[in-house]
Design an enzyme around this catalytic site. Structure first.
Site, PDB file in Angstrom:
ATOM      1  N   GLY A 141       0.877  -1.171   0.000  1.00 56.28           N
ATOM      2  CA  GLY A 141       0.000   0.000   0.000  1.00 56.28           C
ATOM      3  C   GLY A 141       0.906   1.210   0.000  1.00 56.28           C
ATOM      4  O   GLY A 141       1.844   1.263  -0.793  1.00 56.28           O
ATOM      5  N   GLU A 142       0.665   2.139   0.886  1.00 57.88           N
ATOM      6  CA  GLU A 142       1.526   3.322   0.992  1.00 57.88           C
ATOM      7  C   GLU A 142       2.017   3.389   2.440  1.00 57.88           C
ATOM      8  O   GLU A 142       1.233   3.616   3.358  1.00 57.88           O
ATOM      9  CB  GLU A 142       0.732   4.571   0.586  1.00 57.88           C
ATOM     10  CG  GLU A 142       1.450   5.876   0.810  1.00 57.88           C
ATOM     11  CD  GLU A 142       2.884   5.888   0.316  1.00 57.88           C
ATOM     12  OE1 GLU A 142       3.146   5.565  -0.848  1.00 57.88           O
ATOM     13  OE2 GLU A 142       3.773   6.203   1.141  1.00 57.88           O
ATOM     14  N   SER A 143       3.321   3.169   2.595  1.00 55.10           N
ATOM     15  CA  SER A 143       3.872   3.025   3.951  1.00 55.10           C
ATOM     16  C   SER A 143       3.678   4.270   4.815  1.00 55.10           C
ATOM     17  O   SER A 143       3.429   4.167   6.017  1.00 55.10           O
ATOM     18  CB  SER A 143       5.355   2.670   3.877  1.00 55.10           C
ATOM     19  OG  SER A 143       6.071   3.661   3.167  1.00 55.10           O
ATOM     20  N   CYS A 193       6.277  -5.279   0.500  1.00 53.90           N
ATOM     21  CA  CYS A 193       6.411  -3.959  -0.120  1.00 53.90           C
ATOM     22  C   CYS A 193       6.289  -2.839   0.921  1.00 53.90           C
ATOM     23  O   CYS A 193       7.221  -2.648   1.694  1.00 53.90           O
ATOM     24  CB  CYS A 193       5.416  -3.821  -1.267  1.00 53.90           C
ATOM     25  SG  CYS A 193       5.901  -2.538  -2.441  1.00 53.90           S
ATOM     26  N   ARG A 228      12.964   3.392   0.079  1.00 53.27           N
ATOM     27  CA  ARG A 228      11.607   3.486  -0.451  1.00 53.27           C
ATOM     28  C   ARG A 228      11.647   3.857  -1.935  1.00 53.27           C
ATOM     29  O   ARG A 228      12.516   4.627  -2.339  1.00 53.27           O
ATOM     30  CB  ARG A 228      10.892   4.589   0.342  1.00 53.27           C
ATOM     31  CG  ARG A 228       9.441   4.412   0.517  1.00 53.27           C
ATOM     32  CD  ARG A 228       8.905   5.407   1.532  1.00 53.27           C
ATOM     33  NE  ARG A 228       7.638   5.891   1.065  1.00 53.27           N
ATOM     34  CZ  ARG A 228       7.427   7.097   0.581  1.00 53.27           C
ATOM     35  NH1 ARG A 228       8.392   7.974   0.534  1.00 53.27           N
ATOM     36  NH2 ARG A 228       6.240   7.416   0.154  1.00 53.27           N
ATOM     37  N   ILE A 267       5.887  -3.282  -7.467  1.00 53.41           N
ATOM     38  CA  ILE A 267       5.093  -2.072  -7.751  1.00 53.41           C
ATOM     39  C   ILE A 267       5.628  -0.931  -6.884  1.00 53.41           C
ATOM     40  O   ILE A 267       5.467  -0.961  -5.664  1.00 53.41           O
ATOM     41  CB  ILE A 267       3.592  -2.304  -7.457  1.00 53.41           C
ATOM     42  CG1 ILE A 267       3.058  -3.521  -8.226  1.00 53.41           C
ATOM     43  CG2 ILE A 267       2.786  -1.041  -7.788  1.00 53.41           C
ATOM     44  CD1 ILE A 267       1.696  -4.010  -7.759  1.00 53.41           C
ATOM     45  N   ARG A 268       6.309   0.033  -7.520  1.00 55.11           N
ATOM     46  CA  ARG A 268       6.970   1.123  -6.762  1.00 55.11           C
ATOM     47  C   ARG A 268       7.639   0.558  -5.506  1.00 55.11           C
ATOM     48  O   ARG A 268       7.418   1.011  -4.393  1.00 55.11           O
ATOM     49  CB  ARG A 268       5.980   2.233  -6.398  1.00 55.11           C
ATOM     50  CG  ARG A 268       5.501   3.038  -7.610  1.00 55.11           C
ATOM     51  CD  ARG A 268       4.602   4.195  -7.240  1.00 55.11           C
ATOM     52  NE  ARG A 268       3.468   3.788  -6.454  1.00 55.11           N
ATOM     53  CZ  ARG A 268       2.392   3.172  -6.935  1.00 55.11           C
ATOM     54  NH1 ARG A 268       2.303   2.897  -8.230  1.00 55.11           N
ATOM     55  NH2 ARG A 268       1.408   2.827  -6.156  1.00 55.11           N
ATOM     56  N   HIS A 320       5.150  -8.506  -4.376  1.00 53.48           N
ATOM     57  CA  HIS A 320       3.775  -8.819  -3.957  1.00 53.48           C
ATOM     58  C   HIS A 320       3.394 -10.251  -4.329  1.00 53.48           C
ATOM     59  O   HIS A 320       2.774 -10.457  -5.375  1.00 53.48           O
ATOM     60  CB  HIS A 320       2.795  -7.881  -4.684  1.00 53.48           C
ATOM     61  CG  HIS A 320       2.861  -6.465  -4.251  1.00 53.48           C
ATOM     62  ND1 HIS A 320       2.072  -5.958  -3.252  1.00 53.48           N
ATOM     63  CD2 HIS A 320       3.627  -5.439  -4.684  1.00 53.48           C
ATOM     64  CE1 HIS A 320       2.340  -4.676  -3.082  1.00 53.48           C
ATOM     65  NE2 HIS A 320       3.286  -4.337  -3.943  1.00 53.48           N
ATOM     66  N   GLU A 338       1.079 -11.928  -3.139  1.00 61.03           N
ATOM     67  CA  GLU A 338      -0.380 -12.085  -3.014  1.00 61.03           C
ATOM     68  C   GLU A 338      -1.099 -11.819  -4.327  1.00 61.03           C
ATOM     69  O   GLU A 338      -2.264 -12.181  -4.459  1.00 61.03           O
ATOM     70  CB  GLU A 338      -0.927 -11.180  -1.892  1.00 61.03           C
ATOM     71  CG  GLU A 338      -1.009  -9.697  -2.204  1.00 61.03           C
ATOM     72  CD  GLU A 338       0.337  -8.972  -2.127  1.00 61.03           C
ATOM     73  OE1 GLU A 338       1.377  -9.628  -1.933  1.00 61.03           O
ATOM     74  OE2 GLU A 338       0.327  -7.734  -2.271  1.00 61.03           O
TER      75      GLU A 338
END
Ligand code: GLN
Length: 205
Positions: free
Chosen positions: A49-51, A81, A110, A143-144, A184, A186
């Site tokens: 997600g976004e840490s 991630c 990051r 992903i990023r 990821h 998942e």
């Protein structure tokens, strides 16, 4: 503990995919948003997600301190991630004031792979996870993604990038009851990482 209960931190990010992957890997999955829910799990997944957002929500929901205490007491945790960033003791390129949960003796950068290669996939070899050599490689979706820039002596490196400009960068680690991947699993449909985590939870149960 034949079917351990593994929570997925459900503040932000790809929660449902981890719930499904954990169930496919033989665990009972639950969503964790409150300290009382955290207290009931045998292990925990910190999703992608976004840490920086998850950090703020952890503090707002009064989960940061209980989560740090649970990790110090030996709770098995797997971070994917953004979850890897959250588990890191040290981060590079975080936003102003960004905190981590910590526990894993690594420095994580990051958004390390840069804008040109925002997202990519690669086949990884990770013998400790039964991927590569005799077994099929592991399809890893980035992903990023962050990478591990430096790992402490007690950290086992499970996988590195094999090709391209980032070859050799560490993207999967384990230290005691903590595991983290920059990618990821998942969303790739390969449950070997989740199975390895379920085994880790059983071993610590
Ligand atoms: N770049 C994101 C962060 O800093 C992580 C991306 C992801 O989890 N897919 O948290």
């Amino acid at each position: 503990m034949s079917e351990p209960t593994i929570g997925v931190l459900a503040l932000q990010g790809d929660v449902l995919e981890h719930v499904r992957a954990l169930e496919a890997a033989g665990a009972h999955a639950s969503r964790v948003r409150r300290p009382a829910e955290l207290a009931q799990v045998d292990g925990l997944v910190l999703p992608g997600g976004e840490s920086s957002t998850i950090d703020k929500l952890l503090r707002r929901f009064d989960l940061m301190a209980p989560l740090r205490a649970a990790i110090a007491a030996g709770l098995p945790v797997y971070g994917s991630c953004a979850g890897m960033i959250l588990l890191a003791d040290r981060i590079l390129d975080g936003i102003e004031g960004q905190q981590t949960v910590g526990g894993l003796d690594v420095t994580v950068r990051r958004n390390a792979f840069g804008r040109q290669v925002d997202s990519f996939e690669e086949d990884l070899h990770a013998p400790a996870l039964r991927a590569g050599e005799q077994d099929p490689p592991m399809r890893a979706v980035f992903i990023r993604a962050p990478w591990v820039e430096q790992a402490g002596a007690g950290v086992e490196v499970l996988a590195t990038v094999s090709t391209g400009a980032a070859a050799g960068r560490i993207v999967a680690v384990r230290q005691g009851a903590l595991m983290a991947t920059a990618f990821h699993p998942e969303i790739s449909g390969d449950v070997r990482i989740h199975r390895a985590f379920v085994d880790l939870v059983r071993a610590h149960g």
